[in-house]
Design a protein around this motif. Structure first.
Motif, PDB file in Angstrom:
ATOM      1  N   VAL A  93      35.107 -29.766  54.768  1.00 38.62           N
ATOM      2  CA  VAL A  93      35.571 -30.722  53.769  1.00 38.62           C
ATOM      3  C   VAL A  93      36.916 -30.250  53.219  1.00 38.62           C
ATOM      4  O   VAL A  93      37.014 -29.161  52.651  1.00 38.62           O
ATOM      5  CB  VAL A  93      34.552 -30.853  52.618  1.00 38.62           C
ATOM      6  N   ASP A  94      37.950 -31.058  53.426  1.00 38.88           N
ATOM      7  CA  ASP A  94      39.299 -30.749  52.946  1.00 38.88           C
ATOM      8  C   ASP A  94      39.771 -29.368  53.410  1.00 38.88           C
ATOM      9  O   ASP A  94      40.293 -28.574  52.612  1.00 38.88           O
ATOM     10  CB  ASP A  94      39.382 -30.848  51.419  1.00 38.88           C
ATOM     11  N   VAL A  95      39.619 -29.088  54.682  1.00 37.85           N
ATOM     12  CA  VAL A  95      40.029 -27.794  55.245  1.00 37.85           C
ATOM     13  C   VAL A  95      41.546 -27.745  55.333  1.00 37.85           C
ATOM     14  O   VAL A  95      42.180 -28.649  55.882  1.00 37.85           O
ATOM     15  CB  VAL A  95      39.410 -27.560  56.639  1.00 37.85           C
ATOM     16  N   GLY A  96      42.124 -26.678  54.787  1.00 41.83           N
ATOM     17  CA  GLY A  96      43.568 -26.499  54.796  1.00 41.83           C
ATOM     18  C   GLY A  96      44.036 -25.642  55.965  1.00 41.83           C
ATOM     19  O   GLY A  96      43.242 -25.170  56.785  1.00 41.83           O
ATOM     20  N   ALA A  97      45.318 -25.397  56.017  1.00 42.38           N
ATOM     21  CA  ALA A  97      45.967 -24.693  57.124  1.00 42.38           C
ATOM     22  C   ALA A  97      45.502 -23.246  57.276  1.00 42.38           C
ATOM     23  O   ALA A  97      45.661 -22.663  58.347  1.00 42.38           O
ATOM     24  CB  ALA A  97      47.478 -24.737  56.944  1.00 42.38           C
ATOM     25  N   GLU A  98      44.943 -22.651  56.216  1.00 43.20           N
ATOM     26  CA  GLU A  98      44.452 -21.267  56.295  1.00 43.20           C
ATOM     27  C   GLU A  98      42.939 -21.195  56.114  1.00 43.20           C
ATOM     28  O   GLU A  98      42.405 -20.158  55.762  1.00 43.20           O
ATOM     29  CB  GLU A  98      45.167 -20.386  55.270  1.00 43.20           C
ATOM     30  N   THR A  99      42.243 -22.282  56.339  1.00 42.53           N
ATOM     31  CA  THR A  99      40.782 -22.423  56.307  1.00 42.53           C
ATOM     32  C   THR A  99      40.179 -22.547  54.910  1.00 42.53           C
ATOM     33  O   THR A  99      38.964 -22.576  54.787  1.00 42.53           O
ATOM     34  CB  THR A  99      40.010 -21.330  57.082  1.00 42.53           C
ATOM     35  N   ARG A 100      40.986 -22.630  53.865  1.00 41.80           N
ATOM     36  CA  ARG A 100      40.405 -22.911  52.551  1.00 41.80           C
ATOM     37  C   ARG A 100      39.790 -24.303  52.600  1.00 41.80           C
ATOM     38  O   ARG A 100      40.215 -25.149  53.381  1.00 41.80           O
ATOM     39  CB  ARG A 100      41.474 -22.829  51.473  1.00 41.80           C
ATOM     40  N   CYS A 101      38.790 -24.533  51.752  1.00 42.81           N
ATOM     41  CA  CYS A 101      38.092 -25.817  51.795  1.00 42.81           C
ATOM     42  C   CYS A 101      37.828 -26.320  50.382  1.00 42.81           C
ATOM     43  O   CYS A 101      38.206 -25.676  49.402  1.00 42.81           O
ATOM     44  CB  CYS A 101      36.782 -25.662  52.570  1.00 42.81           C
ATOM     45  N   ALA A 102      37.142 -27.440  50.292  1.00 43.26           N
ATOM     46  CA  ALA A 102      36.827 -28.027  48.990  1.00 43.26           C
ATOM     47  C   ALA A 102      35.921 -27.114  48.166  1.00 43.26           C
ATOM     48  O   ALA A 102      35.932 -27.184  46.937  1.00 43.26           O
ATOM     49  CB  ALA A 102      36.160 -29.385  49.181  1.00 43.26           C
ATOM     50  N   HIS A 103      35.157 -26.250  48.821  1.00 45.42           N
ATOM     51  CA  HIS A 103      34.188 -25.398  48.120  1.00 45.42           C
ATOM     52  C   HIS A 103      34.768 -24.038  47.738  1.00 45.42           C
ATOM     53  O   HIS A 103      34.379 -23.463  46.724  1.00 45.42           O
ATOM     54  CB  HIS A 103      32.953 -25.194  48.997  1.00 45.42           C
ATOM     55  N   ALA A 151      38.542 -22.241  47.598  1.00 46.07           N
ATOM     56  CA  ALA A 151      39.982 -22.453  47.771  1.00 46.07           C
ATOM     57  C   ALA A 151      40.819 -21.376  47.090  1.00 46.07           C
ATOM     58  O   ALA A 151      41.979 -21.591  46.769  1.00 46.07           O
ATOM     59  CB  ALA A 151      40.367 -23.831  47.235  1.00 46.07           C
ATOM     60  N   GLY A 152      40.243 -20.201  46.889  1.00 46.19           N
ATOM     61  CA  GLY A 152      40.984 -19.107  46.271  1.00 46.19           C
ATOM     62  C   GLY A 152      41.939 -18.446  47.249  1.00 46.19           C
ATOM     63  O   GLY A 152      41.913 -18.722  48.457  1.00 46.19           O
ATOM     64  N   PRO A 153      42.763 -17.557  46.760  1.00 48.21           N
ATOM     65  CA  PRO A 153      43.769 -16.920  47.606  1.00 48.21           C
ATOM     66  C   PRO A 153      43.186 -16.086  48.757  1.00 48.21           C
ATOM     67  O   PRO A 153      43.840 -15.916  49.786  1.00 48.21           O
ATOM     68  CB  PRO A 153      44.570 -16.044  46.650  1.00 48.21           C
ATOM     69  N   THR A 154      41.964 -15.583  48.612  1.00 53.22           N
ATOM     70  CA  THR A 154      41.359 -14.771  49.675  1.00 53.22           C
ATOM     71  C   THR A 154      40.331 -15.539  50.503  1.00 53.22           C
ATOM     72  O   THR A 154      39.673 -14.954  51.370  1.00 53.22           O
ATOM     73  CB  THR A 154      40.702 -13.503  49.089  1.00 53.22           C
ATOM     74  N   ASP A 155      40.202 -16.816  50.282  1.00 50.18           N
ATOM     75  CA  ASP A 155      39.260 -17.649  51.045  1.00 50.18           C
ATOM     76  C   ASP A 155      39.951 -18.131  52.320  1.00 50.18           C
ATOM     77  O   ASP A 155      40.318 -19.295  52.457  1.00 50.18           O
ATOM     78  CB  ASP A 155      38.765 -18.821  50.200  1.00 50.18           C
ATOM     79  N   VAL A 156      40.141 -17.195  53.249  1.00 50.05           N
ATOM     80  CA  VAL A 156      40.946 -17.476  54.441  1.00 50.05           C
ATOM     81  C   VAL A 156      40.225 -17.141  55.747  1.00 50.05           C
ATOM     82  O   VAL A 156      40.851 -16.701  56.710  1.00 50.05           O
ATOM     83  CB  VAL A 156      42.313 -16.759  54.379  1.00 50.05           C
ATOM     84  N   ILE A 157      38.918 -17.342  55.778  1.00 49.96           N
ATOM     85  CA  ILE A 157      38.211 -17.174  57.043  1.00 49.96           C
ATOM     86  C   ILE A 157      37.372 -18.415  57.325  1.00 49.96           C
ATOM     87  O   ILE A 157      37.029 -19.167  56.418  1.00 49.96           O
ATOM     88  CB  ILE A 157      37.296 -15.923  57.084  1.00 49.96           C
ATOM     89  N   ALA A 158      37.072 -18.598  58.586  1.00 46.06           N
ATOM     90  CA  ALA A 158      36.088 -19.586  59.012  1.00 46.06           C
ATOM     91  C   ALA A 158      35.088 -18.833  59.870  1.00 46.06           C
ATOM     92  O   ALA A 158      35.438 -17.865  60.558  1.00 46.06           O
ATOM     93  CB  ALA A 158      36.743 -20.715  59.794  1.00 46.06           C
ATOM     94  N   LEU A 159      33.841 -19.268  59.819  1.00 44.88           N
ATOM     95  CA  LEU A 159      32.757 -18.576  60.511  1.00 44.88           C
ATOM     96  C   LEU A 159      32.112 -19.501  61.526  1.00 44.88           C
ATOM     97  O   LEU A 159      31.882 -20.680  61.246  1.00 44.88           O
ATOM     98  CB  LEU A 159      31.719 -18.122  59.482  1.00 44.88           C
ATOM     99  N   ARG A 160      31.795 -18.941  62.691  1.00 44.95           N
ATOM    100  CA  ARG A 160      31.091 -19.709  63.718  1.00 44.95           C
ATOM    101  C   ARG A 160      29.606 -19.677  63.423  1.00 44.95           C
ATOM    102  O   ARG A 160      29.039 -18.629  63.134  1.00 44.95           O
ATOM    103  CB  ARG A 160      31.317 -19.066  65.084  1.00 44.95           C
ATOM    104  N   PHE A 161      28.973 -20.811  63.517  1.00 48.49           N
ATOM    105  CA  PHE A 161      27.542 -20.898  63.273  1.00 48.49           C
ATOM    106  C   PHE A 161      26.789 -20.826  64.601  1.00 48.49           C
ATOM    107  O   PHE A 161      27.221 -21.398  65.607  1.00 48.49           O
ATOM    108  CB  PHE A 161      27.209 -22.198  62.535  1.00 48.49           C
ATOM    109  N   GLY A 162      25.668 -20.133  64.587  1.00 50.12           N
ATOM    110  CA  GLY A 162      24.868 -19.956  65.793  1.00 50.12           C
ATOM    111  C   GLY A 162      24.243 -21.236  66.309  1.00 50.12           C
ATOM    112  O   GLY A 162      23.988 -21.379  67.503  1.00 50.12           O
ATOM    113  N   CYS A 163      24.022 -22.187  65.431  1.00 45.92           N
ATOM    114  CA  CYS A 163      23.378 -23.440  65.819  1.00 45.92           C
ATOM    115  C   CYS A 163      24.266 -24.291  66.710  1.00 45.92           C
ATOM    116  O   CYS A 163      23.767 -24.992  67.599  1.00 45.92           O
ATOM    117  CB  CYS A 163      22.990 -24.227  64.576  1.00 45.92           C
ATOM    118  N   CYS A 164      25.555 -24.253  66.493  1.00 43.11           N
ATOM    119  CA  CYS A 164      26.455 -25.168  67.200  1.00 43.11           C
ATOM    120  C   CYS A 164      27.703 -24.501  67.776  1.00 43.11           C
ATOM    121  O   CYS A 164      28.453 -25.152  68.496  1.00 43.11           O
ATOM    122  CB  CYS A 164      26.863 -26.315  66.278  1.00 43.11           C
TER     123      CYS A 164
END
Length: 117
Positions: free
Chosen positions: A13-23, A25-38
């Motif tokens: 939801v509202d993913v930005g260029a460095e992976t921040r999202c609607a939930h 969005a702080g300066p260190t919120d810069v990772i995305a994680l792969r989920f095992g389900c999909c």
């Protein structure tokens, strides 16, 4: 919603260029994680819950050596082992990662207990 971050598809939801999202969005919120389900990258479990059509499952323990964490700053993909050993900074670009994510490790990585940062 799908966004491309350094050539990698990230859903949420509202993913930005460095992976921040609607939930998160702080300066260190810069990772995305792969989920095992999909096998899909999401910035957080709330993003998975919001846009996926299935229940979340953490990345499986027997695949901890495979790329499963995306640094939104430089695009490096880290294995779970590399990420857990990173001391909350990207080993490629030294971008700071949110230590608060440790409180949710069990949601993202099979068999890894949550911990205080």
């Amino acid at each position: 919603m799908r966004t491309t971050v350094h050539g990698t598809a990230v859903r949420g939801v509202d993913v930005g260029a460095e992976t921040r999202c609607a939930h998160y969005a702080g300066p260190t919120d810069v990772i995305a994680l792969r989920f095992g389900c999909c096998g899909t990258f999401f910035p957080c479990a709330a993003c998975h819950d919001a846009v996926a059509d299935h229940e979340p499952a953490p990345w499986p323990r027997d695949r901890f050596d495979e790329p499963a964490v995306l640094c939104g700053v430089c695009g490096a993909t880290l294995s779970v082992r590399e990420y857990l050993a990173s001391d909350f900074a990207c080993p490629e670009c030294d971008a700071a990662f949110n230590p608060g994510c440790a409180a949710h490790y069990d949601r993202y990585f099979e068999g890894v207990a949550p911990r205080d940062p």
